[in-house]
Design a protein around this motif. Sequence first.
Motif, short mmCIF file in Angstrom:
data_model
loop_
_atom_site.label_atom_id
_atom_site.label_comp_id
_atom_site.label_asym_id
_atom_site.label_seq_id
_atom_site.Cartn_x
_atom_site.Cartn_y
_atom_site.Cartn_z
N PRO A 295 49.87 25.85 91.67
CA PRO A 295 48.90 24.58 92.33
C PRO A 295 47.55 25.26 92.66
O PRO A 295 47.26 26.59 93.07
CB PRO A 295 49.56 24.30 93.58
N ALA B 173 50.14 27.10 85.78
CA ALA B 173 50.88 26.11 86.45
C ALA B 173 50.80 26.13 88.01
O ALA B 173 51.34 25.34 88.66
CB ALA B 173 52.12 25.89 85.85
N PRO C 229 52.22 18.34 81.49
CA PRO C 229 50.93 18.50 81.74
C PRO C 229 50.19 17.39 82.38
O PRO C 229 50.46 16.31 81.71
CB PRO C 229 50.52 19.23 80.60
N LEU C 230 49.40 17.21 83.21
CA LEU C 230 48.47 16.14 84.01
C LEU C 230 47.50 15.51 82.76
O LEU C 230 46.82 16.41 82.22
CB LEU C 230 47.94 16.75 85.09
N TYR D 210 54.47 20.55 92.79
CA TYR D 210 53.51 20.50 91.84
C TYR D 210 53.57 21.62 90.70
O TYR D 210 53.42 21.36 89.59
CB TYR D 210 52.17 21.37 92.60
N TYR D 211 54.15 22.72 90.98
CA TYR D 211 54.52 23.71 89.80
C TYR D 211 55.44 23.26 88.81
O TYR D 211 55.37 23.25 87.75
CB TYR D 211 55.14 24.95 90.68
N LEU E 15 46.88 15.88 90.71
CA LEU E 15 48.16 16.15 90.82
C LEU E 15 48.58 16.50 92.17
O LEU E 15 49.77 15.88 92.57
CB LEU E 15 48.72 17.03 89.95
N LYS F 211 53.63 20.20 86.81
CA LYS F 211 52.65 20.84 85.97
C LYS F 211 53.20 21.51 84.72
O LYS F 211 52.87 21.35 83.63
CB LYS F 211 51.75 21.81 86.69
N LYS F 212 54.50 22.11 84.71
CA LYS F 212 55.12 22.84 83.77
C LYS F 212 55.77 21.81 82.90
O LYS F 212 55.80 22.04 81.76
CB LYS F 212 56.14 23.81 84.32
#
Length: 362
Positions: free
Chosen positions: A235, A233, A343-344, A335-336, A325, A339-340
């Motif tokens: 960036p 996750a 999810p994109l 971002y982190y 993202l 993402k966690k």
Amino acid sequence: MEFVPSGKELSHFPFLKKAQDPIRSRFASLGTLLGTPKGEVLVSHAVTRIQEAVTPKKARVPDVSETPEDEIAAYALARIIASCVNDKQLIDRLTRYEAERAYYFLVNEEEWNSRYVQDEGEYSRLWTAISDELGIRITQDRMPVPDYVELVAPLHDDRYRLINRQVIQGFVAINKNERYELLRERIRVLLRRDLPHRVPKEICELLAPRAAEIKKVYQEQMLRQFGKVEESAFPPCMQALITALAAGTNLTHAGRFSLTAFLHNIGLDTAGIAELYARSPDFDIEKTMYQVEHITGRGGSSTEYTTPACAAMQTTGLCVHRDPLCERVSHPLSYYKAKKSRPLKPAPAKPQVADKNLKTPE
């Protein structure tokens, strides 16, 4: 006549000298106190105070349910326990919590502002007593430039930049709301500067079970905020730095700083950060630990650094391999977390436009 705060007021501002004096005389021997039922109760109050400090969503109104003496004792014990835990982020949260707590009481207790208002303006005697003890010189809604510059240095709000302020004859104009905000910042800085205390080893041993309890709660809060560290996750900029390490590339100072601060901010301990750096073929444990401890504030420096924002990463040439993202966030930590948490999803495919030069198959 000298202003003497009441017991209730002292419990709301337990960092004042007048609040500490009676506690010292009442609880002369800390080691003896901790072994008593009363000591256990006070320690429980202190632990609750720290837990409240590390909780992201705090109660709107701070709880004051004990006697003034017990509230002040719990404040002092909370600082001792935090010193035994000796985690910089936890201490930062505790001092920020105490400053916010004092700010709330000072702003919202209308009784004080009506009871102790002075003839010259809206400065209450309580405000004056606190600001005098903490070295805040704000009179006639203005503050000397040197004092102001020192006080606002940690603040990032553009409205506090000197270039955006009205400066008249060496004084900066301060409105009523800002007066309280600056006092809050002063409280935070002074309380933070005083920690961690040098607590005797035997005291920390007595408090070890409660310190372990605090560590567990704090780690759970960190997991809720960032979750278990997942490299997948990270960036793209941080992925690139780790890839470069594994390839034996010497990272720039900006690269090492950004990666270390990021790993520290998401909850990776010093050993975990060093483990990632160990992927480098020229890994030097002593040099790495020195750099990591400096950036995370665990070495001789008292400063704990935060991951640079995306704009800063672009300036230093570290913003690479941007993905969809990246376009939605402005910070690697954002971002982190994004993402966690979710999810994109792949972007919808663009409709194909027929090429006029292509013939339709017969």
